[in-house]
Structures are given as C-alpha cells and as structure tokens.
Design a protein around this motif. Structure first.
Motif, short mmCIF file in Angstrom:
data_model
loop_
_atom_site.label_atom_id
_atom_site.label_comp_id
_atom_site.label_asym_id
_atom_site.label_seq_id
_atom_site.Cartn_x
_atom_site.Cartn_y
_atom_site.Cartn_z
N GLU A 133 -6.50 1.72 3.98
CA GLU A 133 -5.62 1.47 5.13
C GLU A 133 -4.59 2.57 5.25
OE1 GLU A 133 -6.02 -0.92 7.30
OE2 GLU A 133 -7.27 -2.42 6.32
N SER A 142 15.07 15.00 -2.77
CA SER A 142 14.06 14.30 -1.99
C SER A 142 14.72 13.30 -1.04
CB SER A 142 13.08 13.58 -2.91
OG SER A 142 13.70 12.54 -3.62
N ALA A 143 15.81 12.66 -1.50
CA ALA A 143 16.49 11.69 -0.64
C ALA A 143 17.05 12.38 0.61
CB ALA A 143 17.60 10.99 -1.40
N ALA A 176 0.88 4.17 -2.86
CA ALA A 176 0.58 5.56 -2.52
C ALA A 176 1.71 6.47 -2.99
CB ALA A 176 0.38 5.70 -1.02
N THR A 233 1.77 9.54 -6.25
CA THR A 233 2.06 10.97 -6.18
C THR A 233 2.87 11.44 -7.38
OG1 THR A 233 4.18 10.71 -5.05
CG2 THR A 233 2.22 10.82 -3.66
N ALA A 285 -2.21 3.78 3.94
CA ALA A 285 -1.04 3.64 3.08
C ALA A 285 0.06 4.63 3.44
CB ALA A 285 -1.42 3.79 1.61
N LEU A 286 0.23 4.90 4.73
CA LEU A 286 1.35 5.74 5.14
C LEU A 286 2.58 4.87 5.29
CD1 LEU A 286 -0.37 7.81 7.97
CD2 LEU A 286 -0.24 8.32 5.53
N VAL A 287 3.76 5.50 5.22
CA VAL A 287 4.98 4.78 5.52
C VAL A 287 5.17 4.88 7.04
CG1 VAL A 287 7.43 4.57 5.05
CG2 VAL A 287 5.88 5.40 3.28
N ARG A 319 -1.40 14.44 2.63
CA ARG A 319 -0.44 14.02 1.60
C ARG A 319 -1.03 14.20 0.21
NH1 ARG A 319 1.43 7.96 1.83
NH2 ARG A 319 -0.79 7.63 1.54
N SER A 363 5.94 13.62 1.10
CA SER A 363 6.12 12.65 0.02
C SER A 363 5.09 12.88 -1.10
CB SER A 363 6.04 11.22 0.54
OG SER A 363 4.71 10.87 0.87
N GLY A 364 4.03 13.63 -0.80
CA GLY A 364 3.08 14.02 -1.84
C GLY A 364 3.70 14.90 -2.91
N ARG A 375 7.18 4.05 9.41
CA ARG A 375 8.37 4.44 10.16
C ARG A 375 8.85 5.85 9.81
NH1 ARG A 375 11.38 0.86 12.83
NH2 ARG A 375 13.28 1.83 12.10
N LEU A 376 8.14 6.54 8.93
CA LEU A 376 8.50 7.94 8.65
C LEU A 376 7.60 8.84 9.49
CD1 LEU A 376 9.02 8.01 4.78
CD2 LEU A 376 10.72 7.70 6.58
N ARG A 429 15.66 14.96 1.92
CA ARG A 429 14.49 15.61 2.53
C ARG A 429 14.55 17.12 2.38
NH1 ARG A 429 14.13 10.48 2.64
NH2 ARG A 429 13.31 9.37 4.45
N LEU A 484 6.79 14.40 -4.15
CA LEU A 484 7.92 13.71 -4.78
C LEU A 484 7.96 13.89 -6.30
CD1 LEU A 484 8.19 10.40 -2.72
CD2 LEU A 484 9.78 12.32 -2.76
N ALA A 502 5.93 9.93 -7.99
CA ALA A 502 7.32 9.68 -7.64
C ALA A 502 7.94 8.69 -8.62
CB ALA A 502 7.41 9.11 -6.22
N GLN A 505 12.80 7.18 -6.24
CA GLN A 505 12.23 7.90 -5.08
C GLN A 505 11.35 6.97 -4.26
OE1 GLN A 505 10.40 11.12 -7.29
NE2 GLN A 505 11.74 12.61 -6.27
N VAL A 535 13.43 4.92 -2.01
CA VAL A 535 13.92 5.65 -0.83
C VAL A 535 12.81 5.90 0.18
CG1 VAL A 535 14.89 7.85 -0.05
CG2 VAL A 535 15.84 6.71 -2.05
N TYR A 536 11.60 6.25 -0.31
CA TYR A 536 10.54 6.66 0.61
C TYR A 536 9.66 5.51 1.11
CZ TYR A 536 11.19 11.65 0.79
OH TYR A 536 11.68 12.89 1.07
N GLU A 564 0.80 -1.23 0.00
CA GLU A 564 0.00 0.00 0.00
C GLU A 564 0.83 1.29 0.00
OE1 GLU A 564 -3.24 0.41 2.73
OE2 GLU A 564 -4.51 0.18 0.96
N PRO A 565 1.82 1.44 0.93
CA PRO A 565 2.62 2.66 0.90
C PRO A 565 3.36 2.84 -0.42
CG PRO A 565 3.01 1.46 2.93
CD PRO A 565 2.19 0.57 2.05
#
Lengths: 270, 265
Positions: free
Chosen positions: B87, B113-114, A178, A182, B89-91, B158, B102-103, B93-94, B116, B105, A184, A188, A191-192, A174-175
């Motif tokens: 669900e 981006s790497a 997502a 965007t 769909a976030l990462v 996002r 990240s929206g 651990r970030l 940040r 990117l 990406a 990228q 990395v994300y 899913e992530p």
C-alpha cells in the motif's frame, strides 16, 4: 434459530421465537418502570406552582425589558476575561495532553505502568465537571481568573488526551514501518510518520475543546472563576434582570462566534 | 548477501508463521517469493530488517548477524536495506520530496531531519531518482494527491535514496491495475539491475514473477516447498505451493489443457 420449517416451506425470520418473546418482555418492563417513575415525580411536584409557571415566566421576561444597554461596556470587559480563561485553559491542557496521550496509547507507551498512570489521570480529569473543579480550586487559590484557567485546563486535559490517544492507537501502521525500515530513530519516526498523520486530528480536537471551554468558562464565573459568569451571578443576586439579559445576549453571541470559528478551522485542516 | 538459517517465527496465540526456513540470496540476485496468503511471505522479509523479531534462527546480512543487533547497530544495517510496500506506505500529508528524503533519515541527525535540512548531494540524488521514476513534475505535490502507480514510484525512489544493497519488496503490484503492475515490476527490476542490488520480491502474481525474475521460491505454511528457475515452475511445483488446481488452464502456453476449460470436471 431464524430458519424454521412450516408446511414443508423453509421460513426465515430475523429473530428466533424466544428472542422475540424476550424483547417484548423488555418493552413491557420498560413501560411499567416509566409509569412508576412518572407517578413518583408527580408526587414530588407542587402542581399549583407549575400551573402558575406561564404567568411567572411572562412577569420574569417583562422585567428584562428594556435591557440596560449601557451595561454592555461592563459585559464586554468581563467577556474579555472569559475568553482568556478559555484560551489559556486550553493552552495549558494542550501542553499536558500531548505527553499524556503518548503515554496512554498502547502503541507508543514506553511501559504498561506508565500507561495505567496516564489513563488514571485521564479518567480523573474527565469524571469531574469543570464547575466542580472550579469550586474545589477556588478553595485553594481563592476566586479569580487563575482559578478559572486551572479549572478549565484540568478538565480539558482529560478529553484532549483521550481523543488524541485513541487517534494514536488507530494510526496507519504502514508509513511508520516504512520510516523505521529506513533506519530512522524512534524520535525521527515520530516527526516523520506520527505527527503528519495526527496533526489534522489534533487541531480538530483542540479547537473543538476551545469552543466547549468558551461555553464552560461563562458558567465558571458563577462559582468564583472570574469572567462574565461572575457578572451574571451578581446581576441575578441584585435582581437586576435588565442587566442580566444584556449579559445573556453577550454570551449567546460569543458562543455562536466560537462555534463558527471552530467549524471553519476544523473544515480547513482535514 | 543474505543467509537465512533455521528461521522460526511464532506469534503469541497463533500457529508458527515460519517453520525453519533456510534461504540464501547471492549478490545481485533477484528472488521472487510466491505462495498463498498466510504462507509467511511478509513475515519472512520483515524478519530480515527486523520489523518483526524472529523467534529462532539466524539471518546474516553482508556478514552481520541481524538477529542479535543492538538498536543502534540495527539502524545502521537498516540503512542499507530498502523496502517497498503493497500500500506504498507513504506519509500522505507530506510532499513527494519529503517522502523520498525520509529514506535518508538513518544518515541525518534528529534536529536536521526535523528541520528538513538534508545534505546537498542527497537532495540532488533524490531529484535524480524522481526524474528516473518519472515524477519530476510532482516534487512538491502532496503524496495523497497521487495515483496508485505514482505513489508506488515515490515508494521506489524512497527505497533507492537510501543507497541500499538489498531491496525487500512486499507485494509491490497487488494494489495496482495489470498494466501499471507490469510497469512497476519492470521499473523495480531495471533499477535493481542497474545498481546491481539484490532483491527479494513477495508477489501474488505468478505470471509477473516468472516474467521478471530469475529465481522463484515457493513458500507454503511457513516452509519452502520450491526453489528454482521460473521455467521449472510446472504443474507439480504449483500444486506443491498452492494446492490442487487446474494449473494449465490459465497459463499462456495454451496447449490441449486450455481446450478442456469448457468441459470442466
């Protein structure tokens, strides 16, 4: 069929009659094989020597005492080499494992052919014990630390890549969707969305492998890989049991510390 | 805004998920896509931003034919299509901020981006959005420390930090409790109206769909079987979408039908 009717009552059993009979036959067969194998081993054993074993062990242990405490200096020096073999072997393995794991995972591989090649590398590395790798490499590079580092590294690539690529395949999709949504790029997204998910698993795997490598690199010295194993081998060859016991104690202490460090680090990254 | 024509999706080893869907969504329109599980709702909205490649048919987004885009052009189009997931769909651990940023990117180069490094106005906009969704205090919190409703708010921020023109929303409330579900739906619809975006919202909950949207599209077995106003979504329409059921029994109109519940059939 587990459901049967008897005297007008429906009875349920976990396994059907034929399944139960087959299971019993398998047990009987296994027991028969066990007896057969035991008889064969017994025939190959010289029982007089075995009966003598407790006395031999007692004699053997008595020769280890008192330990030659001054020998600790040599042991610590060799231990430093052994730790370096483990650390650099693991580092080499990490450098190669990451790209191999990416090529081997179904969802990140650029091409099925590359995936097959990566899997072949993993199987090749894993199917040979690091002691055997060391024996082979010593023939090419000559004995010493470098041979040890290579043997440990080559053996570790397989395990780290395998565990890592399996984690990549089980990653939460899913992530990743997502992030791609965007706009990406693939890099990228890696990395994300991939790296943050894989990081704790990756650290856990490599620390665990490092701990195994500490143990394996003590052995590798015996076949010429350098480090404390080399010292142990020479002590045994000279029948200097009071020195060998010092080396064994050093190895034991090192392994305990390595396991402790590994457990701590793995607990921290989850 | 979006013109879908003759859209067919066939999965390898499976029935057709979409069997020739035609759908046009105008500028500033909010469409609820309802239908039983497996009707093809998720497949349909994922075909629009090409997370899934359709087998046949055309999808026009702002005059661009989406089905034949190159990788690079597809990324450019995706930048203006925000997406919100069931669900979240976030990462995990970030941090919240990293998830929101990240929206962007699609607009920022790889190395920036790497590391940040996002432009100042993007960071300001992200902070403004986090304030709007009520998460100002959680900028630096890791996403896995948030509750379901909070996570979905991050997901919304996002999607909006992309400055989208179209929002694709996939079951935004299915993992939330009824109260949070209403709040999240209200927030999404408010934000879409404020910015005059278009939105396609997949949703299980017919009640929520009727409450918050002006147009309802019913999908069944990959075919559109209803397209109209929420008010016209009657017994016949619901039966066409979901199959036979005592539909009056659970609507809030509470007429004679409600009294029959006890007697059953």
């Amino acid at each position: 069929m587990p459901l049967t009717e008897k005297d007008g009552l429906i009875q349920w059993t976990r396994k059907s009659r034929s399944e139960r009979i087959r299971e019993h036959l398998i047990w009987v067969g296994a027991a028969f094989l066990f007896v057969l194998a035991a008889r064969y081993i017994s025939g190959q054993t010289i029982w007089i020597f075995v009966l003598d074993a407790p006395r031999q062990a007692q004699d053997f242990i008595s020769r280890m005492f008192p330990p030659d405490v001054r020998y600790f200096n040599r042991a610590i020096g060799a231990l430093w080499d052994t730790i370096n073999i483990a650390v650099f072997g693991t580092l080499i393995a990490i450098v190669f494992s990451i790209p191999i794991a990416i090529l081997a995972a179904k969802n990140t591989t650029p091409h099925p052919t590359l995936r097959a090649m990566a899997l072949a590398v993993i199987v090749g590395s894993r199917s040979v014990n690091s002691l055997i790798w060391a024996l082979l490499i010593v023939q090419i590079t000559g004995p010493g630390l470098f041979a040890g580092v290579l043997a440990i590294g080559i053996r570790s690539v397989g395990m780290i890549s395998k565990l890592l690529y399996e984690s990549i395949e089980e990653i939460n999709r899913e992530p990743i969707e997502a992030t791609l949504a965007t706009g990406a790029s693939r890099a990228q997204t890696f990395v994300y969305a991939y790296i943050p998910q894989l990081m704790p698993i990756f650290v856990g795997i490599t620390v665990y492998r490092w701990e195994i490598n500490i143990r394996e690199s003590t052995i590798i010295g015996i076949v010429g890989g350098g480090g404390i194993g080399f010292l142990l081998n020479s002590a045994i060859n000279r029948l200097a049991w009071n020195q060998a016991v010092v080396i064994l104690i050093t190895i034991l202490a090192t392994v305990i510390v390595a396991e402790w460090v590994s457990a701590k680090v793995r607990a921290k990254v989850t | 805004m979006v013109k879908i024509h003759g859209l067919i999706k066939e999965y390898p080893k499976g029935p057709q998920a979409l069997k020739g869907v035609d759908l046009t969504v105008g500028d500033g329109q909010i469409v609820a896509l309802i239908g039983p599980s497996g009707a093809g709702k998720s497949t349909l909205i994922r075909c629009i931003n090409r997370l899934i490649d359709p087998t046949e048919g055309s999808i026009e987004f702002n005059g661009t034919e989406m089905t034949s885009l190159s990788t690079r052009a597809l990324r450019t189009s995706r930048r203006t299509i925000g997406m919100i997931f069931q669900e979240y769909a976030l990462v995990e651990r970030l941090s919240v901020m990293e998830n929101v940023l990240s929206g962007q990117l699609g607009y920022v180069g790889f190395w920036k981006s790497a590391r940040r490094q996002f432009p100042q106005d993007v960071v300001e906009n992200a902070l403004k959005l986090l304030k709007r969704v009520g998460l100002s205090e959680y900028v630096d919190t890791r996403a896995d420390a948030l509750s379901g409703g909070q996570r979905q708010r991050v997901g919304i921020a996002r999607a909006l930090v992309q400055q989208p023109q179209l929002l694709l929303v996939d079951e935004p409330t299915a993992s939330l409790d009824p109260k949070t579900a209403r709040q999240i739906m209200r927030l999404i619809v408010e934000l879409v109206r404020e910015r005059s975006l278009s939105a396609i919202i997949n949703i299980h909950d017919v009640q929520l769909a009727k409450m918050f949207t002006e147009r309802i599209v019913g999908l069944r077995d990959g075919v559109i079987v209803y397209d109209g106003a929420p008010a016209d979504l009657d017994h016949a329409a619901l039966t066409a979408i979901y199959g036979e059921e005592d539909w009056e029994a659970d609507t809030d109109s509470g007429e004679p039908a409600a009294a029959e519940v006890g007697s059953g059939e």
